[in-house]
Design an enzyme around this catalytic site. Structure first.
Site, PDB file in Angstrom:
ATOM      1  N   LYS A 129       0.871  -1.184   0.000  1.00 46.86           N
ATOM      2  CA  LYS A 129       0.000   0.000   0.000  1.00 46.86           C
ATOM      3  C   LYS A 129       0.905   1.230   0.000  1.00 46.86           C
ATOM      4  CE  LYS A 129      -1.679   2.863   2.733  1.00 46.86           C
ATOM      5  NZ  LYS A 129      -1.483   4.111   1.943  1.00 46.86           N
TER       6      LYS A 129
ATOM      7  N   GLU B  40      10.993   1.771   9.653  1.00 46.90           N
ATOM      8  CA  GLU B  40      11.927   2.867   9.360  1.00 46.90           C
ATOM      9  C   GLU B  40      11.127   4.153   9.545  1.00 46.90           C
ATOM     10  OE1 GLU B  40      13.451   1.788   5.464  1.00 46.90           O
ATOM     11  OE2 GLU B  40      14.922   0.485   6.391  1.00 46.90           O
TER      12      GLU B  40
ATOM     13  N   CYS C 188      14.085  11.315   4.985  1.00 39.12           N
ATOM     14  CA  CYS C 188      14.188  11.000   6.414  1.00 39.12           C
ATOM     15  C   CYS C 188      15.579  11.251   6.954  1.00 39.12           C
ATOM     16  CB  CYS C 188      13.804   9.549   6.625  1.00 39.12           C
ATOM     17  SG  CYS C 188      14.765   8.436   5.587  1.00 39.12           S
TER      18      CYS C 188
ATOM     19  N   GLU D 234      10.363  16.716  14.453  1.00 39.81           N
ATOM     20  CA  GLU D 234      10.665  16.570  13.025  1.00 39.81           C
ATOM     21  C   GLU D 234       9.765  17.513  12.219  1.00 39.81           C
ATOM     22  OE1 GLU D 234       9.322  12.998  10.862  1.00 39.81           O
ATOM     23  OE2 GLU D 234      11.324  12.871   9.979  1.00 39.81           O
TER      24      GLU D 234
HETATM   25  P1  NAD Z   1       3.029   8.704   7.194  1.00 39.32           P
HETATM   26  O1  NAD Z   1       3.372   7.952   8.414  1.00 39.32           O
HETATM   27  O2  NAD Z   1       2.048   9.799   7.288  1.00 39.32           O
HETATM   28  O3  NAD Z   1       2.482   7.736   6.056  1.00 39.32           O
HETATM   29  C1  NAD Z   1       3.251   6.634   5.603  1.00 39.32           C
HETATM   30  C2  NAD Z   1       2.323   5.563   5.091  1.00 39.32           C
HETATM   31  O4  NAD Z   1       1.555   5.066   6.190  1.00 39.32           O
HETATM   32  C3  NAD Z   1       1.313   6.026   4.050  1.00 39.32           C
HETATM   33  O5  NAD Z   1       1.187   5.015   3.076  1.00 39.32           O
HETATM   34  C4  NAD Z   1       0.036   6.174   4.861  1.00 39.32           C
HETATM   35  O6  NAD Z   1      -1.134   6.024   4.101  1.00 39.32           O
HETATM   36  C5  NAD Z   1       0.177   5.033   5.848  1.00 39.32           C
HETATM   37  N1  NAD Z   1      -0.582   5.187   7.086  1.00 39.32           N
HETATM   38  C6  NAD Z   1      -0.891   6.329   7.749  1.00 39.32           C
HETATM   39  N2  NAD Z   1      -1.599   6.037   8.870  1.00 39.32           N
HETATM   40  C7  NAD Z   1      -1.734   4.683   8.915  1.00 39.32           C
HETATM   41  C8  NAD Z   1      -2.352   3.775   9.826  1.00 39.32           C
HETATM   42  N3  NAD Z   1      -2.965   4.208  10.930  1.00 39.32           N
HETATM   43  N4  NAD Z   1      -2.296   2.454   9.560  1.00 39.32           N
HETATM   44  C9  NAD Z   1      -1.649   1.995   8.462  1.00 39.32           C
HETATM   45  N5  NAD Z   1      -1.055   2.812   7.552  1.00 39.32           N
HETATM   46  C10 NAD Z   1      -1.082   4.142   7.786  1.00 39.32           C
HETATM   47  O7  NAD Z   1       4.428   9.236   6.625  1.00 39.32           O
HETATM   48  P2  NAD Z   1       4.643  10.181   5.367  1.00 39.32           P
HETATM   49  O8  NAD Z   1       4.177  11.553   5.736  1.00 39.32           O
HETATM   50  O9  NAD Z   1       4.135   9.521   4.152  1.00 39.32           O
HETATM   51  O10 NAD Z   1       6.250  10.162   5.250  1.00 39.32           O
HETATM   52  C11 NAD Z   1       7.084  11.034   5.946  1.00 39.32           C
HETATM   53  C12 NAD Z   1       7.619  10.374   7.211  1.00 39.32           C
HETATM   54  O11 NAD Z   1       8.316   9.187   6.876  1.00 39.32           O
HETATM   55  C13 NAD Z   1       8.618  11.219   7.959  1.00 39.32           C
HETATM   56  O12 NAD Z   1       8.408  11.097   9.332  1.00 39.32           O
HETATM   57  C14 NAD Z   1       9.959  10.590   7.592  1.00 39.32           C
HETATM   58  O13 NAD Z   1      11.010  10.830   8.497  1.00 39.32           O
HETATM   59  C15 NAD Z   1       9.595   9.162   7.517  1.00 39.32           C
HETATM   60  N6  NAD Z   1      10.547   8.414   6.696  1.00 39.32           N
HETATM   61  C16 NAD Z   1      11.438   7.565   7.301  1.00 39.32           C
HETATM   62  C17 NAD Z   1      12.364   6.866   6.532  1.00 39.32           C
HETATM   63  C18 NAD Z   1      13.376   5.941   7.144  1.00 39.32           C
HETATM   64  O14 NAD Z   1      14.011   5.193   6.407  1.00 39.32           O
HETATM   65  N7  NAD Z   1      13.539   5.928   8.455  1.00 39.32           N
HETATM   66  C19 NAD Z   1      12.373   7.030   5.140  1.00 39.32           C
HETATM   67  C20 NAD Z   1      11.457   7.902   4.575  1.00 39.32           C
HETATM   68  C21 NAD Z   1      10.536   8.582   5.353  1.00 39.32           C
END
Ligand code: NAD
Length: 478
Positions: A179, A255, A289, A382
């Site tokens: 997803k 991650e 990230c 963040e």
């Molecule tokens: P997000 O957590 O808002 O969303 C990520 C994914 O999770 C999306 O597909 C979203 O639809 C899904 N999601 C959201 N709520 C959910 C739930 N309750 N249950 C299941 N799925 C759910 O993150 P984002 O805004 O898309 O991405 C940015 C974030 O990702 C930042 O915090 C960044 O630091 C982090 N990030 C971390 C890494 C790493 O390798 N550590 C890499 C890239 C991004």
């Protein structure tokens, strides 16, 4: 690009639709189908069926060959992937051409290569004092797939980060349900087309689109038929997924977010440190990230560093928008908060105007801040935008204490020409990754992930193959 689900080898677009918005100018790019619980159920069922049928019977060599065909398929449609990633994210074209799409193909090649030469672990037991039982035995460990793996990916590096998990999951013989983020569905759809042409059996790879909370993401991660969850995204989302997965004790690899520090020592090559920090703070407008949001500079070079960094930040052009109006508003709210908390805004701090179509998009200025206490929310939380706070330090111990005083622990950078200092400091920083005199230099075999609120587990090379497979020990009395 029309976003579609891909379930059991069939493309479908049932479920209500939601709009996909171009972050560069705010125009609508199309409609994305929102997977209902039924679509998610179908995907998990199809994945389970694939494990019991042809996909489950394929050996490592055949799986590696399939991964290579996927890599070739991405390469063959390189331009389409670039265009789709640029349209969804608004990122500079060169970034998609040099990072996103080549790395996606590279992810599949890397895990095809890694499948060979994977050591079996074998021990012979001669009943030393700590063994129980009698006699001699040969122990060896075999690995089998986990089963159905749910992969939930974010919008910031859509193709790169989803393939980073899909490739090792398939390499280990799992069936996958992906997803992707609701903000960036297009390259995932193209990938499903590539997989479809690569000769994988139906159901080995499935794709469902939709939102997270109360929607497809939640349906998938709480599904009883899912055997493991690999997630990249915000730490708060990770916590929600863990709660949702707890009933089924589903293993997770996470991650998550970061508030990454850089330490610049007075003995550093200052121009290299400035150059590196421009990259680490402002690449993809800070929406990686690994980006640096806290910079600590040894006092003798503090002023010079700040002036040079601000001058470079001011000159930046074509750095790309925030992913959405909502995220733009979040970043701008932190720019306001920084002022309220007493920051000096050395450069940036607002939203640019261009006098063209881009004014309908979601742009913010690269921003350099100074003067905040370490307790300020701007320094602790963040932001995920093109912004960093720069603060001075006087001693190595103080620098380490500042770097480590964070709920996060993903990545850090150290700028120094003192070899001993580099080796002394690096292992003491509480992050999963430490870069010395560089940033985001990646070898896909190395462990990748964060400590504290930045993640659970490591991925990369053997670490991914370990997560995506289950070790089974066989003990034979001889
Ligand atoms: P997000 O957590 O808002 O969303 C990520 C994914 O999770 C999306 O597909 C979203 O639809 C899904 N999601 C959201 N709520 C959910 C739930 N309750 N249950 C299941 N799925 C759910 O993150 P984002 O805004 O898309 O991405 C940015 C974030 O990702 C930042 O915090 C960044 O630091 C982090 N990030 C971390 C890494 C790493 O390798 N550590 C890499 C890239 C991004």
């Amino acid at each position: 690009m029309k976003a579609e689900h891909y379930v059991g080898g069939v493309f479908r677009s049932d479920g209500p639709g939601f709009p996909l918005v171009n972050p560069v100018d705010g125009t609508e790019l199309g409609t994305v189908p929102e997977a209902t619980r039924e679509v998610v159920d179908d995907a998990v069922t199809a994945a389970r069926a694939a494990l019991k049928a042809e996909w489950g019977a394929r050996g490592a060599e055949e799986r590696a060959a399939a991964l290579r065909r996927i890599a070739d398929g991405i390469q063959a449609r390189f331009e389409e992937f670039v265009e789709a990633e640029v349209a969804d994210t608004g990122r500079p074209r060169a970034f998609a051409e040099t990072v996103d799409v080549p790395r996606a193909a590279g992810n599949f090649r890397a895990y095809a290569d890694l499948l060979y030469g994977r050591p079996e672990r074998a021990y012979t037991t001669r009943v030393p004092g700590w063994s129980s039982g009698t006699g001699e035995a040969l122990n060896y460990t075999v690995r089998r797939p986990l089963g159905v793996v749910a992969i939930i990916s974010p919008w910031n590096l859509p193709l790169l980060l989803s393939t980073w998990k899909i490739a090792p999951a398939l390499a280990c013989g799992n069936a996958v349900v992906l997803k992707p983020s609701e903000e960036t569905p297009s390259t995932a759809t193209l990938l499903a087309q590539v997989v479809d042409n690569a000769g994988l059996p139906d159901g080995a790879f499935n794709l469902v689109h939709g939102h997270g909370a109360g929607a497809a993401g939640e349906f998938l991660t709480g599904h009883a038929g899912v055997d493991a969850i690999a997630f990249t995204g915000e730490s708060a989302t990770g916590a929600a997924i863990m709660r949702n997965a707890a009933d089924h004790v589903t293993p997770v690899s996470f991650e998550l977010g970061g508030k990454n520090p850089a330490l610049v020592f007075a003995d550093a090559d200052l121009d290299a440190a400035v150059d590196g920090t421009v990259r680490s703070s402002f690449t993809h407008s800070g929406q990686i990230c690994l980006c640096t949001e806290r910079v600590y500079v040894e006092r003798p070079v503090f002023e010079e560093f700040v002036q040079k960094l601000a001058a470079r930040a001011k000159e930046l052009d074509g750095y790309g928008p925030m992913i959405s109006a909502e995220h733009r508003d979040k970043v701008l709210s932190y720019y306001r908060l920084a002022r309220e908390e007493g920051a000096t805004v050395v450069t940036g701090g607002g939203a640019p105007t261009f006098g063209d179509a881009r004014d309908g998009g979601f742009h913010v200025e690269p921003t350099v801040l100074t003067g905040l206490p370490e307790t300020a929310r701007t320094v602790r939380e963040e932001i995920f935008g093109p912004v960093c706070h720069v603060a001075p330090f006087d001693t190595e111990d103080e620098a380490l204490a500042l770097a480590n005083d964070s709920p996060y622990g993903l990545a850090s950078t150290v700028w120094t020409t003192d070899l001993s200092r580099a080796h002394r400091v690096a292992p003491r920083i509480e992050t999963g990754i430490v870069w010395v005199n560089c940033w985001n230099l990646r070898d896909l075999r190395t462990p990748f992930g964060g400590v504290k609120a930045s993640g659970i587990g490591r991925e990369g090379g053997e670490y991914s193959l370990d997560f995506f497979s289950e070790p089974v020990n066989v003990c034979i009395q001889i």
